[in-house]
Design a protein around this motif. Structure first.
Motif, PDB file in Angstrom:
ATOM      1  N   ALA A   1       0.831  -1.206   0.000  1.00  0.00           N
ATOM      2  CA  ALA A   1       0.000   0.000   0.000  1.00  0.00           C
ATOM      3  C   ALA A   1       0.865   1.255   0.000  1.00  0.00           C
ATOM      4  CB  ALA A   1      -0.937  -0.009   1.208  1.00  0.00           C
ATOM      5  N   ALA A   2       1.951   1.236   0.777  1.00  0.00           N
ATOM      6  CA  ALA A   2       2.838   2.407   0.839  1.00  0.00           C
ATOM      7  C   ALA A   2       3.517   2.650  -0.507  1.00  0.00           C
ATOM      8  CB  ALA A   2       3.880   2.201   1.931  1.00  0.00           C
ATOM      9  N   ARG A   3       3.974   1.578  -1.156  1.00  0.00           N
ATOM     10  CA  ARG A   3       4.613   1.744  -2.471  1.00  0.00           C
ATOM     11  C   ARG A   3       3.604   2.240  -3.506  1.00  0.00           C
ATOM     12  NH1 ARG A   3       7.919  -2.951  -0.817  1.00  0.00           N
ATOM     13  NH2 ARG A   3       6.180  -4.286  -1.478  1.00  0.00           N
ATOM     14  N   LYS A   4       2.366   1.755  -3.434  1.00  0.00           N
ATOM     15  CA  LYS A   4       1.327   2.242  -4.343  1.00  0.00           C
ATOM     16  C   LYS A   4       1.091   3.735  -4.129  1.00  0.00           C
ATOM     17  CE  LYS A   4      -1.474  -1.972  -4.945  1.00  0.00           C
ATOM     18  NZ  LYS A   4      -2.761  -2.615  -4.580  1.00  0.00           N
ATOM     19  N   ALA A   5       1.065   4.140  -2.865  1.00  0.00           N
ATOM     20  CA  ALA A   5       0.848   5.556  -2.556  1.00  0.00           C
ATOM     21  C   ALA A   5       1.957   6.414  -3.154  1.00  0.00           C
ATOM     22  CB  ALA A   5       0.775   5.759  -1.044  1.00  0.00           C
ATOM     23  N   ALA A   6       3.199   5.962  -2.987  1.00  0.00           N
ATOM     24  CA  ALA A   6       4.328   6.728  -3.515  1.00  0.00           C
ATOM     25  C   ALA A   6       4.309   6.759  -5.038  1.00  0.00           C
ATOM     26  CB  ALA A   6       5.640   6.132  -3.002  1.00  0.00           C
ATOM     27  N   ALA A   7       4.039   5.611  -5.657  1.00  0.00           N
ATOM     28  CA  ALA A   7       4.025   5.539  -7.113  1.00  0.00           C
ATOM     29  C   ALA A   7       2.920   6.404  -7.718  1.00  0.00           C
ATOM     30  CB  ALA A   7       3.865   4.090  -7.564  1.00  0.00           C
ATOM     31  N   ALA A   8       1.784   6.494  -7.010  1.00  0.00           N
ATOM     32  CA  ALA A   8       0.636   7.227  -7.535  1.00  0.00           C
ATOM     33  C   ALA A   8       0.927   8.706  -7.715  1.00  0.00           C
ATOM     34  CB  ALA A   8      -0.570   7.036  -6.606  1.00  0.00           C
ATOM     35  N   ILE A   9       1.882   9.236  -6.966  1.00  0.00           N
ATOM     36  CA  ILE A   9       2.159  10.677  -7.048  1.00  0.00           C
ATOM     37  C   ILE A   9       3.572  10.955  -7.554  1.00  0.00           C
ATOM     38  CG2 ILE A   9       0.479  11.276  -5.268  1.00  0.00           C
ATOM     39  CD1 ILE A   9       2.798  11.531  -3.278  1.00  0.00           C
ATOM     40  N   GLY A  10       4.234   9.928  -8.109  1.00  0.00           N
ATOM     41  CA  GLY A  10       5.582  10.126  -8.635  1.00  0.00           C
ATOM     42  C   GLY A  10       6.559  10.569  -7.571  1.00  0.00           C
ATOM     43  N   TYR A  11       6.532   9.907  -6.436  1.00  0.00           N
ATOM     44  CA  TYR A  11       7.300  10.364  -5.280  1.00  0.00           C
ATOM     45  C   TYR A  11       8.794  10.109  -5.451  1.00  0.00           C
ATOM     46  CZ  TYR A  11       7.958  11.857  -0.518  1.00  0.00           C
ATOM     47  OH  TYR A  11       8.334  12.584   0.587  1.00  0.00           O
ATOM     48  N   VAL A  12       9.597  11.056  -4.958  1.00  0.00           N
ATOM     49  CA  VAL A  12      11.056  10.936  -4.926  1.00  0.00           C
ATOM     50  C   VAL A  12      11.536  11.446  -3.574  1.00  0.00           C
ATOM     51  CG1 VAL A  12      13.238  11.755  -5.895  1.00  0.00           C
ATOM     52  CG2 VAL A  12      11.318  11.224  -7.416  1.00  0.00           C
ATOM     53  N   GLY A  13      12.450  10.709  -2.941  1.00  0.00           N
ATOM     54  CA  GLY A  13      13.016  11.137  -1.660  1.00  0.00           C
ATOM     55  C   GLY A  13      12.458  10.347  -0.492  1.00  0.00           C
ATOM     56  N   ALA A  14      12.660  10.892   0.710  1.00  0.00           N
ATOM     57  CA  ALA A  14      12.184  10.255   1.939  1.00  0.00           C
ATOM     58  C   ALA A  14      10.766  10.724   2.234  1.00  0.00           C
ATOM     59  CB  ALA A  14      13.099  10.591   3.105  1.00  0.00           C
ATOM     60  N   GLY A  15       9.914   9.800   2.601  1.00  0.00           N
ATOM     61  CA  GLY A  15       8.544  10.134   2.963  1.00  0.00           C
ATOM     62  C   GLY A  15       7.969   9.054   3.852  1.00  0.00           C
ATOM     63  N   THR A  16       6.817   9.314   4.401  1.00  0.00           N
ATOM     64  CA  THR A  16       6.186   8.352   5.301  1.00  0.00           C
ATOM     65  C   THR A  16       4.706   8.260   4.980  1.00  0.00           C
ATOM     66  OG1 THR A  16       7.754   8.800   7.080  1.00  0.00           O
ATOM     67  CG2 THR A  16       5.684   7.782   7.699  1.00  0.00           C
ATOM     68  N   VAL A  17       4.225   7.040   4.818  1.00  0.00           N
ATOM     69  CA  VAL A  17       2.804   6.796   4.598  1.00  0.00           C
ATOM     70  C   VAL A  17       2.223   6.292   5.915  1.00  0.00           C
ATOM     71  CG1 VAL A  17       1.070   5.670   3.171  1.00  0.00           C
ATOM     72  CG2 VAL A  17       3.330   6.178   2.219  1.00  0.00           C
ATOM     73  N   GLU A  18       1.268   7.046   6.464  1.00  0.00           N
ATOM     74  CA  GLU A  18       0.700   6.734   7.776  1.00  0.00           C
ATOM     75  C   GLU A  18      -0.644   6.029   7.621  1.00  0.00           C
ATOM     76  OE1 GLU A  18       0.543  10.259  10.156  1.00  0.00           O
ATOM     77  OE2 GLU A  18       2.719  10.355  10.355  1.00  0.00           O
ATOM     78  N   PHE A  19      -0.830   5.012   8.464  1.00  0.00           N
ATOM     79  CA  PHE A  19      -2.067   4.236   8.461  1.00  0.00           C
ATOM     80  C   PHE A  19      -2.625   4.143   9.874  1.00  0.00           C
ATOM     81  CE2 PHE A  19       0.598   2.536   5.040  1.00  0.00           C
ATOM     82  CZ  PHE A  19      -0.269   2.584   3.954  1.00  0.00           C
ATOM     83  N   LEU A  20      -3.931   3.961   9.962  1.00  0.00           N
ATOM     84  CA  LEU A  20      -4.593   3.642  11.220  1.00  0.00           C
ATOM     85  C   LEU A  20      -5.083   2.210  11.113  1.00  0.00           C
ATOM     86  CD1 LEU A  20      -5.383   4.945  13.933  1.00  0.00           C
ATOM     87  CD2 LEU A  20      -7.625   5.430  12.931  1.00  0.00           C
ATOM     88  N   ALA A  21      -4.680   1.367  12.066  1.00  0.00           N
ATOM     89  CA  ALA A  21      -4.994  -0.061  12.009  1.00  0.00           C
ATOM     90  C   ALA A  21      -5.821  -0.476  13.218  1.00  0.00           C
ATOM     91  CB  ALA A  21      -3.712  -0.880  11.949  1.00  0.00           C
ATOM     92  N   ASP A  22      -6.616  -1.547  13.049  1.00  0.00           N
ATOM     93  CA  ASP A  22      -7.307  -2.117  14.198  1.00  0.00           C
ATOM     94  C   ASP A  22      -6.587  -3.380  14.639  1.00  0.00           C
ATOM     95  OD1 ASP A  22      -8.135  -4.231  12.522  1.00  0.00           O
ATOM     96  OD2 ASP A  22     -10.090  -3.308  12.123  1.00  0.00           O
ATOM     97  N   GLU A  23      -7.079  -3.992  15.710  1.00  0.00           N
ATOM     98  CA  GLU A  23      -6.376  -5.135  16.297  1.00  0.00           C
ATOM     99  C   GLU A  23      -6.442  -6.380  15.423  1.00  0.00           C
ATOM    100  OE1 GLU A  23      -4.455  -5.166  19.033  1.00  0.00           O
ATOM    101  OE2 GLU A  23      -4.771  -3.003  19.166  1.00  0.00           O
ATOM    102  N   SER A  24      -7.300  -6.370  14.404  1.00  0.00           N
ATOM    103  CA  SER A  24      -7.400  -7.518  13.506  1.00  0.00           C
ATOM    104  C   SER A  24      -6.480  -7.399  12.305  1.00  0.00           C
ATOM    105  CB  SER A  24      -8.851  -7.670  13.027  1.00  0.00           C
ATOM    106  OG  SER A  24      -9.718  -7.895  14.116  1.00  0.00           O
ATOM    107  N   GLY A  25      -5.814  -6.252  12.190  1.00  0.00           N
ATOM    108  CA  GLY A  25      -4.890  -6.071  11.083  1.00  0.00           C
ATOM    109  C   GLY A  25      -5.447  -5.288   9.918  1.00  0.00           C
ATOM    110  N   ASN A  26      -6.700  -4.852  10.005  1.00  0.00           N
ATOM    111  CA  ASN A  26      -7.234  -3.974   8.974  1.00  0.00           C
ATOM    112  C   ASN A  26      -6.593  -2.603   9.119  1.00  0.00           C
ATOM    113  OD1 ASN A  26      -9.270  -5.932   8.064  1.00  0.00           O
ATOM    114  ND2 ASN A  26     -10.235  -5.508  10.043  1.00  0.00           N
ATOM    115  N   PHE A  27      -6.265  -1.960   8.008  1.00  0.00           N
ATOM    116  CA  PHE A  27      -5.617  -0.651   8.112  1.00  0.00           C
ATOM    117  C   PHE A  27      -6.145   0.293   7.033  1.00  0.00           C
ATOM    118  CE2 PHE A  27      -2.881  -3.334   5.490  1.00  0.00           C
ATOM    119  CZ  PHE A  27      -2.634  -2.541   4.374  1.00  0.00           C
TER     120      PHE A  27
END
Length: 633
Positions: free
Chosen positions: A251-277
């Motif tokens: 998911a993080a790589r898809k996010a970066a690829a979708a906007i032509g990302y270059v450099g250092a960045g962080t993709v933040e997610f909110l997850a539940d205890e079952s692993g859904n994010f």
């Protein structure tokens, strides 16, 4: 490759970037506000340019003066650090337009993630899981609780949790006003609030040739006011549910690829205890918590930022992660008093060498109200998470931090808390477990005794006898100290048979800076440091800050009954009443902003606003009378 880097930032992150730049043989340029003139990052740069003023809006948020400073100092590249203008596409474009290298992602990538509303739409289209956005008008009782969020910026600014529909309008107004002040954009939106979710993020590094790394995940769930307090890598939740990891990375790589990302960045997610994010946001910059990733990968993420900005290619895959790292943020604040910021002189700041310290301060500097309350990040790494937590707690407890109150005791408490050690670290951690407890009164009392004995040992005597010694029984020596709101009175006598004081205490040795006491049969060493109006006592029982109490109060320092005084230096951002208004106990009267946090000043009792001495935009010092609430005639 560029040769001279201006860091358009301050404090800890400026020092961090300078460190890597020096190692690579690059020259460095600092920019500094008037309030920061004596901060260590200024002297550590090869050159420094003054930005007249103190407030961020006058200094570190001025893209024009930052670019002009870079050109004047002969820099050929600009690193934005984090916060301030690090995610401002206009600043990035201004740097590029000036013919300088921008050490960050492409302008279009920053713009696409600059609006959280638009970012969610982009991520959904890229196949990244998202929480549905709600417009304020769409929110119903079935949606509660909801989180009101600023569309621009981050760091917990412009965020409010709303559990009642009748509170929604007021919280939207408050969040919008805070966002406008912090980011220049008051746009807010709502989304479903997961009260006990996990904040998990993936570190991205991408080059200009199409390679995108997912460099491990971090967990940053323990937060106060939506700002992180503890960060670690890897995530305890992902370690328990390892099937999450490839999905998060994808998911993080898809996010970066979708906007032509270059450099250092962080993709933040909110997850539940079952692993859904679900996608939260993408930070198009280096994160505060990047050291934990560095410690388990061996990478220098700043060095990689320099390399990528110079056109270098990344290897096909990042290095594997090894071990576990935990970082805690040392804030100048009081967790037991609604996280109230603390300012003043930091007389001493010494942390044992067994941990990594990324610090913006040294002993002797002034901690001002103009910027973030974070003094330092303290990081430990090792093979076992439990051992790392215990070692980090021990080193923090042994640190010497004098002059400004901090959250050090809270951090030690967290690291030793059974729920933390079990990996139960969701965003409701403080709601579930509290924020620790104040030191036991008995510890403060014996520390006050040590302070009094050290003070006595430092006073010259006409003959070599202990201070307070009498050959006949007399009244005890007395001295009082204030710790918080409590006054501790010390009474003792030094006789030929030794110390006479309350409790089972025996004096072993005393000197102006060191007192050894046997307390309940256990020998303890108390290190005592005296400053103007302050005494700091460090021992294995804990660290105590004491204010000597004057025997006679200066009448000029007294204030009228019902006076509301500023608990900290800051800026009045809003005033909600006028002179003559009737108010009820607990009613918000005005709001102060200090250290990037907003604090409400409320009516102490039912009554009438008899005096209102401040207005919006006014700077106030600690102890200044803001308003007076009198009885309703």
């Amino acid at each position: 490759m560029f040769t001279t880097v201006l860091v358009a930032n301050r404090g800890e992150i400026a020092r961090r970037i300078f460190r890597t730049a020096r190692a690579l043989g690059l020259s460095t340029v600092a920019v500094y506000s008037t309030a920061d003139a004596r901060m260590p990052f200024v002297d550590e740069a090869d050159a420094a340019v003054h930005l007249p003023g103190n407030a961020p809006g006058e200094t570190y948020l001025r893209a024009d003066v930052l670019v002009e400073a870079a050109l004047r100092a002969g820099a050929d590249a600009v690193h934005p650090g984090y916060g301030f203008l690090s995610e401002n596409s206009g600043f990035a474009q201004a740097v590029i337009d000036a013919g300088l290298v921008w050490i960050g992602p492409p302008v279009d990538a920053i713009s696409s993630m600059g609006s959280k509303i638009e970012a969610k739409k982009l991520m959904a289209a890229a196949g990244v899981p998202v929480l549905a956005e709600l417009t304020p008008a769409e929110v119903s009782a079935a949606d509660l609780p909801v989180l009101v969020k600023a569309s621009a910026g981050g760091g917990g600014r412009g965020m409010r949790v709303v559990s009642r529909l009748e509170d929604l309008a007021a919280e939207i107004d408050a969040a919008s006003a805070e966002a406008l002040s912090a980011f220049g954009d008051g746009t807010v939106f709502c989304e479903r609030y997961l009260a006990a979710g996990r904040h998990i993020e993936v570190q991205i590094m991408a080059d200009q040739h199409g390679t995108i790394w997912a460099v491990g995940e971090r967990e940053c769930s323990i937060q106060r006011r939506h700002q992180k307090v503890v960060e670690e890598a890897p995530s305890p939740l992902v370690e328990r549910l390892p099937s999450m990891r490839p999905l998060l990375f994808d998911a993080a790589r898809k996010a970066a690829a979708a906007i032509g990302y270059v450099g250092a960045g962080t993709v933040e997610f909110l997850a539940d205890e079952s692993g859904n994010f679900y996608f939260l946001e993408m930070n198009t910059r280096l994160q505060v918590e990047h050291p934990v990733t560095e410690e388990i990968t061996g990478l220098d993420l700043v060095e990689l930022q320099f390399a990528v900005a110079s056109g270098a290619r990344l290897p096909a895959n990042p290095p594997p992660t090894v071990g576990h790292a935990i970082e805690v943020r040392l804030y100048a604040e009081d967790p037991l008093n609604d996280w109230q910021p603390q300012t003043g002189t930091l007389h001493r700041f010494e942390v044992p060498v067994g941990v990594r310290v990324d610090s913006g301060v040294v002993g002797g500097v002034e901690v001002s109200p103009y910027y973030d309350a974070m003094l330092a990040k303290v990081i430990a790494v090792g093979a076992d998470r439990g051992v790392v937590a215990r070692r980090l707690a021990s080193e923090l407890q042994r640190a010497t931090i004098h002059g400004v109150g901090t959250n050090r005791d809270l951090l030690v408490w967290i690291l030793r808390q059974p729920a933390f050690l079990a990996g139960e670290t969701d965003t409701a951690f403080f709601d579930k477990h509290g924020v620790g407890e104040a030191l036991d009164d008995a510890v403060v009392q014996v520390s006050a005794l040590a302070a009094a004995l050290a003070d006595a040992a430092g006073r010259p005597a006409p003959v070599q006898v202990p201070s307070g010694w009498r050959n006949l029984v007399s009244q005890p020596q007395r001295k009082s100290y204030r710790a918080g709101d409590v006054v501790h009175e010390v009474a003792y006598r030094l006789t030929r048979d030794g110390l006479v004081a309350d409790g089972n205490v025996r004096l072993v040795d005393s000197a102006p800076a060191r007192v050894v006491l046997e307390v309940d049969g256990v020998r303890r060493v108390f290190d005592v440091a005296a400053y103007a109006g302050l005494v700091c006592v460090d021992s294995s029982l804990g660290s105590v800050s004491l204010t000597p109490v004057e025997r006679f109060t200066d009448p000029a320092r007294q204030v009228a009954a019902g006076s509301l005084v500023a608990p900290m230096p800051g800026t009045v951002v809003r005033v909600g009443v006028r002179t003559g208004d009737k108010v009820t106990q607990g009613q918000p009267l005005l709001w102060l902003e200090a250290m990037k946090m907003e604090h409400t000043i409320s009516a102490p009792v039912d009554g009438v606003v008899g005096e209102l001495r401040v207005e919006a935009g006014q700077q106030v010092e600690v102890g200044a009378v803001l308003a007076v609430v009198g009885e309703d005639a």
